[in-house]
Design a protein around this motif. Sequence first.
Motif, PDB file in Angstrom:
ATOM      1  N   TYR A 137      68.972-112.818 -17.193  1.00  0.00           N
ATOM      2  CA  TYR A 137      67.945-113.858 -17.331  1.00  0.00           C
ATOM      3  C   TYR A 137      68.714-115.210 -18.426  1.00  0.00           C
ATOM      4  N   ALA A 174      66.542-117.603 -22.139  1.00  0.00           N
ATOM      5  CA  ALA A 174      65.248-117.235 -21.669  1.00  0.00           C
ATOM      6  C   ALA A 174      64.430-116.025 -22.460  1.00  0.00           C
ATOM      7  N   ARG A 227      58.022-115.124 -17.565  1.00  0.00           N
ATOM      8  CA  ARG A 227      59.213-114.377 -17.643  1.00  0.00           C
ATOM      9  C   ARG A 227      58.993-112.959 -18.386  1.00  0.00           C
ATOM     10  N   GLN A 262      57.324-110.661 -15.969  1.00  0.00           N
ATOM     11  CA  GLN A 262      58.590-110.208 -14.834  1.00  0.00           C
ATOM     12  C   GLN A 262      59.475-109.298 -15.539  1.00  0.00           C
ATOM     13  N   ILE A 263      59.879-109.537 -16.983  1.00  0.00           N
ATOM     14  CA  ILE A 263      60.878-108.253 -17.417  1.00  0.00           C
ATOM     15  C   ILE A 263      60.048-107.221 -17.541  1.00  0.00           C
TER      16      ILE A 263
END
Length: 259
Positions: free
Chosen positions: A145, A149, A161, A164-165
Amino acid sequence: MKKIFLVAYCLIAASVFHVKAQINLFSIEDEIKLGQQVAQQVESDPKNKILDEKKYAEAYRHLRRITDAILNSGQVRYHKEFPWQVKIIHNDSILNAFCAPGGYIYVYTGIIKFLDTEDQLAGVMAHEIAHADRRHSTNNLTKMYGIAALTDIVLGKNQNRLTQIAQGLVGLQFSRNHERDADNQSVIYLCNTEYEANGAAGFFEKMLQMRAAEPPAFLSTHPASASRVRDINAAARARNCTAKTSQKNYQAFKNSLPK
């Protein structure tokens, strides 16, 4: 001369790039903050049914007893810096465990029930602790990333994000070098405990037996191989580790989990 200069420049540039690739740009404080936010996201996901610590106090006592033995081995670098939170996810169909940055460890009931001995589970826990202690997660996430980020997440930005992680953490694949390093560290950690130092080898042997059927989730991120088992066993022999473990506690641990 120009060609020689160009070759020399390329070699220097490659060397600098390699050195930078090994450097973790995250501070320990930021790594813990990132782990806290990822942990909150993991635990707020309705798919992850975290066992209540009061209702299943005995199960947590067993898991923390194993975890504490590893953390108190004197070999874990960030033993005091990281919070080392351990949670159990109730899902008997998933044979997996994973660790968020900063030492936030999650273990599925499926893998606890699947294994035969406490040594094997100690091998799994030592391996996951190694990924956090050696800071493999933030190394990998930075490559995926970018540092900017991840910094945004630490600062409370970019919720998408973060989600998502957190969702991808279960399937986060480590490099072969990171996997070998975690295997070797698991031996180093366990050598100073009551457990068999090659507990991870016993775990991977059991996983290899299942590969012909439906591969467990753990194998998608931690590929098992006969050579990996041999390397773990060889590392334990080289350190001349001895064990005094009793397996009677492990069945009690299994019995303390929901049916």
